[in-house]
Write a protein that holds these residues in place. Structure first.
Motif, mmCIF file in Angstrom:
data_model
loop_
_atom_site.group_PDB
_atom_site.id
_atom_site.type_symbol
_atom_site.label_atom_id
_atom_site.label_comp_id
_atom_site.label_asym_id
_atom_site.label_seq_id
_atom_site.Cartn_x
_atom_site.Cartn_y
_atom_site.Cartn_z
ATOM 1 N N ASN A 1 7.501 3.870 -1.324
ATOM 2 C CA ASN A 1 7.023 5.182 -1.778
ATOM 3 C C ASN A 1 7.390 6.280 -0.779
ATOM 4 O O ASN A 1 7.772 7.392 -1.172
ATOM 5 C CB ASN A 1 5.507 5.155 -1.975
ATOM 6 N N ARG B 1 9.835 9.341 -1.713
ATOM 7 C CA ARG B 1 9.358 10.718 -1.543
ATOM 8 C C ARG B 1 10.344 11.509 -0.677
ATOM 9 O O ARG B 1 10.665 12.664 -0.959
ATOM 10 C CB ARG B 1 7.971 10.684 -0.894
ATOM 11 N N ASN C 1 1.221 7.103 -4.596
ATOM 12 C CA ASN C 1 1.652 8.099 -5.604
ATOM 13 C C ASN C 1 0.557 8.443 -6.605
ATOM 14 O O ASN C 1 0.804 8.588 -7.789
ATOM 15 C CB ASN C 1 2.894 7.603 -6.352
#
Length: 473
Positions: free
Chosen positions: A372, A376, A446
């Motif tokens: 993640n 990102r 998220n």
């Protein structure tokens, strides 16, 4: 007085037969054609005159009329390949005074044009069925091999080697590890290296399915089992996984009522659909996974001890990322390759400073959190090198948090005493820390609250209550 067919004019009878029976042929006991209508002859490319009084097998390819005329066994809705087409045929023996004297057969569709119309419709359905069958079979195949499990840490390599060694067994496997450590990847790899690799791997998340639907999902149901049940019933995951592997993810979240039913299936090796009367034999290998401490749940009465021992034949504990930090650069490179395909990018790399930050973090969300973070970063990346500025805020702030701790101070360079500041109460301090922890967990997942609750090690209900308390949406 009723006269039967005698009441129908002779010149009507053949027309009625042609209209109702589509294509019809009548043979005697020896299989010699006594009657065949024009529609059938037209399709066969012959004439009535050339077909009558000949053996039926010389006129109609793949026919079974002579067999029915001999055995007296009727054949209904039988597939009959003729001229490269699949026809549907019905064949009946003709019996007179208890003896078989001949047979009559009909083939559906009155004209080649009508057959072509039906064939077009049926062919479309067949192609659609093949597409969904192929798609389903593809989804039920294992996606990962042991070569996809990246790492050089000795603990991880020992775990991977052990998992490879037990792959060929049919014994149940229990995968233990924190959320995000790659338990599902291990399950796929074990199945892929097993004798069942060519057969289905069916995965089901026991925490994601509501309790009232879990039983029908696992065991299936028969037609009319309950209001809203699909017509014809539905296979359960055990039936779909038959002869293959069933991966029960988050087994620690399975309700107690379902645990007893699962235990019975594992012991008896058979399932009974909801609303069904018969038992269906099944042969599946179980791979279960959980991030929860099952032994503690057994002690608390929240997990059946007998089911625990049934599942815990081979236990594999997957180390968390914080215990294998030396693998972070390798895993990051692998994840970046995967993300490059997703974002249609090439040549993305980490700066030395970013790699250092990643090595210092404790990774409560494990590999899932790392993925993640990298995703990102790519979303806000202009060039090809991920810098500290591209990282989430909590990783960018690490330097200020650790600078004082990591910098040795000589007696002459001790920090000047700070001015007295107001001190918050312990309750306020704990509340602030709790809120920050929740926001951090949501950031690395998220915004997935269920995953965030797992990362923090608290129940979903408690997590939602705290979100409401701190006005976190």
């Amino acid at each position: 007085m009723y006269q039967g067919l005698k009441g129908i004019p002779d010149n009507w009878q053949e027309q009625i037969i042609n209209l109702l029976a589509e294509r019809i042929v009548v043979v005697d006991h020896d299989g010699i054609i006594l009657y065949i209508n024009e529609a059938y002859c037209e399709f066969l490319g012959t004439t009535v005159k050339d077909a009558v009084h000949r053996p039926v097998q010389d006129v109609i390819e793949n026919t079974r009329m002579h067999i029915v005329a001999n055995t007296g066994q009727k054949e209904l809705a039988a597939l009959h390949p003729i001229n490269g087409s699949e026809m549907i045929a019905n064949r009946f023996p003709i019996i007179e005074d208890g003896k078989i004297v001949g047979a009559v057969g009909t083939v559906m569709f009155r004209s080649p044009e009508e057959w072509r119309m039906y064939r077009t419709k049926i062919q479309g359905l067949v192609e659609e069925l093949k597409y969904y069958k192929t798609k389903l079979e593809k989804e039920l195949k294992s996606k990962y091999r042991f070569s996809d499990l990246i790492g050089k840490c000795s603990t991880f390599l020992a775990t991977k080697k052990f998992a490879e060694r037990i792959s060929g067994s049919n014994s149940s496997v229990l995968l233990m590890g924190d959320s995000g450590t790659g338990k599902e990847l291990f399950a796929h790899a074990i199945h892929n290296s097993s004798m069942r690799s060519s057969l289905p791997l069916v995965a089901i998340n026991c925490a994601a399915i509501p309790e009232h639907l879990l039983e029908s999902e696992l065991f299936g149901y028969d037609d009319g089992a309950f209001t809203g049940a699909k017509k014809g019933g539905k296979k359960g995951q055990f039936e779909i996984a038959n002869n293959g592997t069933l991966f029960l993810d988050e087994i620690g979240d399975m309700p107690l009522s379902m645990q007893s039913k699962l235990l019975r299936v594992l012991q008896e090796k058979e399932v009974q659909r909801i609303g069904g009367q018969k038992s269906i034999s099944i042969d599946v290998r179980i791979i279960a996974a959980t991030h929860r401490d099952l032994e503690k749940l057994v002690e608390e009465g929240k997990f059946r001890q007998d089911l625990y021992y049934r599942l815990n034949v081979i236990k594999i504990e997957i180390p968390p990322l914080r215990e294998r930090k030396e693998d972070i650069p390798l895993i990051s490179q692998s994840l970046l390759k995967k993300l490059e395909r997703k974002f249609y990018r090439k040549g993305i790399e980490l700066s030395a400073e970013v790699e250092e930050r990643l090595m210092k973090h404790e990774w409560p969300g494990n590999i899932r959190e790392l993925e993640n973070v990298l995703e990102r970063s790519i979303n806000v990346l202009d060039g090809k090198t991920i810098e500290v500025a591209h990282l989430p805020l909590y990783l960018r702030d690490m330097e200020s948090e650790t600078s004082f701790v990591n910098t040795p101070l000589s007696p002459n360079k001790m920090p000047a005493p700070k001015a007295q500041l107001p001190i918050d109460s312990l309750k306020e301090t704990l509340a602030r820390a709790e809120k920050e922890a929740i926001l951090h967990a949501l950031d690395i997942t998220n915004g997935n609250k269920q995953e965030a609750a797992k990362v923090l090690g608290i129940g979903k209900t408690s997590f939602y209550e705290k979100c409401k308390l701190y006005a976190i949406k």
